[in-house]
Motif scaffolding. Structure first.
Motif, PDB file in Angstrom:
ATOM      1  N   VAL A 193      60.259  15.600   2.210  1.00  0.00           N
ATOM      2  CA  VAL A 193      58.897  16.072   2.517  1.00  0.00           C
ATOM      3  C   VAL A 193      58.116  16.302   1.225  1.00  0.00           C
ATOM      4  N   ALA A 194      58.779  16.910   0.252  1.00  0.00           N
ATOM      5  CA  ALA A 194      58.129  17.156  -1.037  1.00  0.00           C
ATOM      6  C   ALA A 194      57.745  15.837  -1.698  1.00  0.00           C
ATOM      7  N   VAL A 195      58.626  14.871  -1.608  1.00  0.00           N
ATOM      8  CA  VAL A 195      58.361  13.565  -2.221  1.00  0.00           C
ATOM      9  C   VAL A 195      57.161  12.909  -1.547  1.00  0.00           C
ATOM     10  N   GLU A 196      57.080  13.053  -0.229  1.00  0.00           N
ATOM     11  CA  GLU A 196      55.939  12.457   0.473  1.00  0.00           C
ATOM     12  C   GLU A 196      54.625  13.099   0.027  1.00  0.00           C
ATOM     13  N   ALA A 197      54.645  14.399  -0.178  1.00  0.00           N
ATOM     14  CA  ALA A 197      53.450  15.095  -0.659  1.00  0.00           C
ATOM     15  C   ALA A 197      53.072  14.581  -2.050  1.00  0.00           C
ATOM     16  N   GLN A 198      54.107  14.404  -2.855  1.00  0.00           N
ATOM     17  CA  GLN A 198      53.923  13.923  -4.224  1.00  0.00           C
ATOM     18  C   GLN A 198      53.300  12.518  -4.194  1.00  0.00           C
ATOM     19  N   LEU A 199      53.803  11.686  -3.315  1.00  0.00           N
ATOM     20  CA  LEU A 199      53.275  10.328  -3.168  1.00  0.00           C
ATOM     21  C   LEU A 199      51.808  10.349  -2.758  1.00  0.00           C
ATOM     22  N   GLU A 200      51.519  11.211  -1.839  1.00  0.00           N
ATOM     23  CA  GLU A 200      50.153  11.292  -1.330  1.00  0.00           C
ATOM     24  C   GLU A 200      49.199  11.713  -2.454  1.00  0.00           C
ATOM     25  N   LEU A 201      49.605  12.753  -3.189  1.00  0.00           N
ATOM     26  CA  LEU A 201      48.786  13.233  -4.308  1.00  0.00           C
ATOM     27  C   LEU A 201      48.598  12.136  -5.341  1.00  0.00           C
ATOM     28  N   LEU A 202      49.674  11.479  -5.678  1.00  0.00           N
ATOM     29  CA  LEU A 202      49.627  10.436  -6.695  1.00  0.00           C
ATOM     30  C   LEU A 202      48.689   9.316  -6.258  1.00  0.00           C
ATOM     31  N   LEU A 203      48.778   8.947  -5.005  1.00  0.00           N
ATOM     32  CA  LEU A 203      47.929   7.884  -4.470  1.00  0.00           C
ATOM     33  C   LEU A 203      46.462   8.294  -4.531  1.00  0.00           C
ATOM     34  N   ARG A 204      46.210   9.529  -4.131  1.00  0.00           N
ATOM     35  CA  ARG A 204      44.837  10.029  -4.128  1.00  0.00           C
ATOM     36  C   ARG A 204      44.278  10.052  -5.547  1.00  0.00           C
ATOM     37  N   GLN A 205      45.056  10.597  -6.469  1.00  0.00           N
ATOM     38  CA  GLN A 205      44.563  10.704  -7.842  1.00  0.00           C
ATOM     39  C   GLN A 205      44.457   9.335  -8.492  1.00  0.00           C
ATOM     40  N   HIS A 206      45.302   8.418  -8.075  1.00  0.00           N
ATOM     41  CA  HIS A 206      45.162   7.063  -8.586  1.00  0.00           C
ATOM     42  C   HIS A 206      43.821   6.468  -8.135  1.00  0.00           C
ATOM     43  N   GLY A 207      43.439   6.791  -6.915  1.00  0.00           N
ATOM     44  CA  GLY A 207      42.127   6.371  -6.425  1.00  0.00           C
ATOM     45  C   GLY A 207      41.005   6.937  -7.282  1.00  0.00           C
TER      46      GLY A 207
END
Lengths: 124, 124
Positions: free
Chosen positions: A92-106
């Motif tokens: 779950v933590a990794v999924e949150a991390q992925l989401e944040l990373l994707l958003r900030q990459h945007g």
DNA sequence: CTGACACCTGGAGTGCGCTCCAGGTCAACT
DNA sequence: AGTTGACCTGGAGCGCACTCCAGGTGTCAG
């Protein structure tokens, strides 16, 4: 049964020799075999375990949590449910991390586009 | 022109007050306004800049690279191309990071599935 | 047999990114 | 005017995850 020298293990695991020793010291790696002369000999099982450690490290699990996981593993089969829970929480933590990373990459891409617009305002 | 107290800035930027002070000290944040009494007053521009810093931090850019970026920004418009290059490089790194994270998340899910199979071997 | 090099141990050191502290000052409320 | 709490400064300290070091030993090619 294939056995690996320290150098081979460094190669295959991607951990430095110092890190492998460190992991052994803190209990992340247990009873690694030795030659009569005292040198470490790693097994396929060790390599597999190191692969799991690498996965957990790459996904940002802190060392102390990995130690807890190793401890559970050492305690045998009746801790499988606990291990699943721990990994599930981490997932779950990794999924949150992925989401944040994707958003900030945007955001980053937007910023770059913005700068590019300044550089070449009339090019479409 | 909207101005923010330190507490509001903490709230909006997600950085701690200590971190904001630290960023100012190392040159990541420049000439923040002050009241006559010496308290910091943050502007919308400051908040925007902090938003960018947050993006870069969240995506793993090291502080010293952020300092280089800040320095370029301070030097004015003729460094825009350099800034684009820096961000572009970082973007590539972020993409690699995303890929790794995704891959390792896959491994993690596999491992969990494997453990679940042990827990309930006859349930399909 | 010898030299070179991989490996050993225990313990100290490092780099990063904050975070905390002491000892004060400022501002708003009652 | 007094009290409270947010804020100030310079500097020390911390937690994490290694990484390096000194001084010694094992192994193996030639």
């Amino acid at each position: 049964m294939i056995r690996y020298t320290p150098a081979e293990t460094v190669q295959r695991s991607g951990f430095s020799l110092d890190t492998l020793r460190y992991y052994e010291r803190i209990g992340l790696l247990e009873h690694v075999d030795r030659t009569t002369g005292g040198r470490r000999v790693f097994s396929d099982d060790d390599l597999g375990w190191l692969g799991l450690l690498r996965c957990l490290r790459d996904t940002g699990m802190p060392i102390n949590v990995m130690c807890r996981f190793a401890e559970l593993t050492r305690q045998g089969d009746e801790t499988v449910a606990d291990r699943v829970e721990l990994l599930e929480q981490h997932s779950v933590a990794v999924e949150a991390q992925l989401e944040l990373l994707l958003r900030q990459h945007g955001h980053l891409r937007e910023k770059i586009a913005h700068y590019r617009a300044i550089l070449a305002p009339d090019v479409c």
